[in-house]
Scaffold this motif. Sequence first.
Motif, PDB file in Angstrom:
ATOM      1  N   ASP A  48       2.512  -3.204 -10.949  1.00 48.38           N
ATOM      2  CA  ASP A  48       1.227  -3.197 -11.649  1.00 48.38           C
ATOM      3  C   ASP A  48       0.968  -4.592 -12.201  1.00 48.38           C
ATOM      4  O   ASP A  48       1.824  -5.153 -12.900  1.00 48.38           O
ATOM      5  CB  ASP A  48       1.229  -2.197 -12.809  1.00 48.38           C
ATOM      6  N   ILE A  49      -0.193  -5.135 -11.898  1.00 52.25           N
ATOM      7  CA  ILE A  49      -0.564  -6.470 -12.370  1.00 52.25           C
ATOM      8  C   ILE A  49      -1.937  -6.386 -13.030  1.00 52.25           C
ATOM      9  O   ILE A  49      -2.872  -5.795 -12.475  1.00 52.25           O
ATOM     10  CB  ILE A  49      -0.622  -7.488 -11.221  1.00 52.25           C
TER      11      ILE A  49
ATOM     12  N   THR B 153      -4.287  -0.834  -4.577  1.00 52.73           N
ATOM     13  CA  THR B 153      -5.490  -0.388  -5.271  1.00 52.73           C
ATOM     14  C   THR B 153      -5.871  -1.463  -6.278  1.00 52.73           C
ATOM     15  O   THR B 153      -5.011  -1.974  -6.996  1.00 52.73           O
ATOM     16  CB  THR B 153      -5.291   0.962  -5.983  1.00 52.73           C
ATOM     17  N   MET B 154      -7.156  -1.797  -6.319  1.00 52.89           N
ATOM     18  CA  MET B 154      -7.627  -2.889  -7.156  1.00 52.89           C
ATOM     19  C   MET B 154      -8.863  -2.456  -7.940  1.00 52.89           C
ATOM     20  O   MET B 154      -9.754  -1.783  -7.393  1.00 52.89           O
ATOM     21  CB  MET B 154      -7.976  -4.111  -6.297  1.00 52.89           C
ATOM     22  N   ASP B 155      -8.903  -2.831  -9.196  1.00 57.37           N
ATOM     23  CA  ASP B 155     -10.060  -2.575 -10.048  1.00 57.37           C
ATOM     24  C   ASP B 155     -10.490  -3.888 -10.686  1.00 57.37           C
ATOM     25  O   ASP B 155      -9.662  -4.617 -11.249  1.00 57.37           O
ATOM     26  CB  ASP B 155      -9.719  -1.564 -11.144  1.00 57.37           C
ATOM     27  N   TYR B 156     -11.785  -4.153 -10.615  1.00 54.23           N
ATOM     28  CA  TYR B 156     -12.344  -5.353 -11.253  1.00 54.23           C
ATOM     29  C   TYR B 156     -13.535  -4.929 -12.093  1.00 54.23           C
ATOM     30  O   TYR B 156     -14.408  -4.182 -11.624  1.00 54.23           O
ATOM     31  CB  TYR B 156     -12.772  -6.367 -10.199  1.00 54.23           C
ATOM     32  N   ARG B 157     -13.553  -5.394 -13.336  1.00 55.80           N
ATOM     33  CA  ARG B 157     -14.635  -5.015 -14.235  1.00 55.80           C
ATOM     34  C   ARG B 157     -15.058  -6.200 -15.079  1.00 55.80           C
ATOM     35  O   ARG B 157     -14.211  -6.961 -15.570  1.00 55.80           O
ATOM     36  CB  ARG B 157     -14.198  -3.860 -15.152  1.00 55.80           C
TER      37      ARG B 157
ATOM     38  N   PHE C  45      -4.228  -4.522 -10.488  1.00 60.66           N
ATOM     39  CA  PHE C  45      -3.610  -4.259  -9.189  1.00 60.66           C
ATOM     40  C   PHE C  45      -2.578  -3.150  -9.320  1.00 60.66           C
ATOM     41  O   PHE C  45      -1.822  -3.113 -10.285  1.00 60.66           O
ATOM     42  CB  PHE C  45      -2.829  -5.500  -8.741  1.00 60.66           C
ATOM     43  N   ASN C  46      -2.534  -2.275  -8.334  1.00 56.27           N
ATOM     44  CA  ASN C  46      -1.348  -1.451  -8.094  1.00 56.27           C
ATOM     45  C   ASN C  46      -0.924  -1.726  -6.666  1.00 56.27           C
ATOM     46  O   ASN C  46      -1.685  -1.494  -5.734  1.00 56.27           O
ATOM     47  CB  ASN C  46      -1.621   0.051  -8.269  1.00 56.27           C
ATOM     48  N   ILE C  47       0.278  -2.242  -6.475  1.00 59.21           N
ATOM     49  CA  ILE C  47       0.794  -2.567  -5.149  1.00 59.21           C
ATOM     50  C   ILE C  47       2.020  -1.705  -4.868  1.00 59.21           C
ATOM     51  O   ILE C  47       2.916  -1.599  -5.716  1.00 59.21           O
ATOM     52  CB  ILE C  47       1.160  -4.061  -5.063  1.00 59.21           C
ATOM     53  N   TYR C  48       2.059  -1.085  -3.693  1.00 58.31           N
ATOM     54  CA  TYR C  48       3.158  -0.198  -3.336  1.00 58.31           C
ATOM     55  C   TYR C  48       3.841  -0.687  -2.058  1.00 58.31           C
ATOM     56  O   TYR C  48       3.174  -0.988  -1.070  1.00 58.31           O
ATOM     57  CB  TYR C  48       2.649   1.235  -3.104  1.00 58.31           C
ATOM     58  N   ASP C  49       5.162  -0.724  -2.098  1.00 57.74           N
ATOM     59  CA  ASP C  49       5.984  -1.017  -0.930  1.00 57.74           C
ATOM     60  C   ASP C  49       6.832   0.216  -0.651  1.00 57.74           C
ATOM     61  O   ASP C  49       7.527   0.714  -1.542  1.00 57.74           O
ATOM     62  CB  ASP C  49       6.875  -2.237  -1.198  1.00 57.74           C
ATOM     63  N   VAL C  50       6.761   0.734   0.571  1.00 56.14           N
ATOM     64  CA  VAL C  50       7.442   1.974   0.937  1.00 56.14           C
ATOM     65  C   VAL C  50       8.584   1.660   1.897  1.00 56.14           C
ATOM     66  O   VAL C  50       8.460   0.800   2.772  1.00 56.14           O
ATOM     67  CB  VAL C  50       6.456   2.966   1.577  1.00 56.14           C
ATOM     68  N   CYS C  51       9.703   2.370   1.739  1.00 58.55           N
ATOM     69  CA  CYS C  51      10.888   2.126   2.566  1.00 58.55           C
ATOM     70  C   CYS C  51      11.598   3.446   2.840  1.00 58.55           C
ATOM     71  O   CYS C  51      11.552   4.377   2.017  1.00 58.55           O
ATOM     72  CB  CYS C  51      11.815   1.144   1.852  1.00 58.55           C
TER      73      CYS C  51
END
Length: 253
Positions: A125-126, A153-157, A19-25
């Motif tokens: 990032d998780i 954004t998510m990546d699974y493999r 995971f990439n998670i973004y919080d914008v302010c």
Amino acid sequence: MENKLTLYGFNNLTKSLSFNIYDVCYAKTEREQRDYIAYIDEQYNSDRLTNILYTVTDMIGATVLNVSKQDYDPQGASVTFLIAEESMIPFSSDTVVAHLDKSHVTVHTYPEYHPDNNIATFRVDIDVATCGEITPLSTLDFLIGSFDSDIITMDYRVRGFTRDLLGKKLFIDHHITSIQDYIDPTTLEKYDAIDVNMYQSNIFHTKMLIKEVDLQNYLFNADVYEIAPKTRLNITNSLRQEMIEIFSGMNVY
């Protein structure tokens, strides 16, 4: 998830979810930017992140073997779990051998701000890597809901292979056409989402961008009604442009 497959030996597949998670302010002054970074740093310190990972580990049915956590100066935190799934493998009618699949869960935070447009960004990032029958896909809604997620954004493999009782190699042990299949529809309604998948390699990629920008939710220590309408529009445009560039993975504007 579907019923477990009957295999020869144990499941050798490795499943990785990133995971990439973004919080914008929007933080107008340098002081507000520093205060926002400090606020985020406190809200998502290593103790809270550890509790989130404990829940993730419990959701996938794994056991925590070891925990390592660290808060950083001036900001940011990291937590790493070594986890395991224990499965029992019968080799004969009266013999059972325990096999331990070791995996890990990690989280890292990166608060930062744009030097020119007063936009502060908090990135998380998780990574959840599992072996065997465990899959991290069931944690998607919990992880998205645990953070203020504007862009995801998510990546699974799935890597490696296992074998069925006839010796046939299996390169994936569950059905998946998209990461979105495992996200609650009410969550998906809030985002624009696109997939970039490589089915022949069992690689799945999904990007999500929040649809609605309610300006009040993006102001730090400020009231939207105290801001002139034209300035509100400019701020909203700056926020949206920052989100689109992060979502696109390139400098658009």
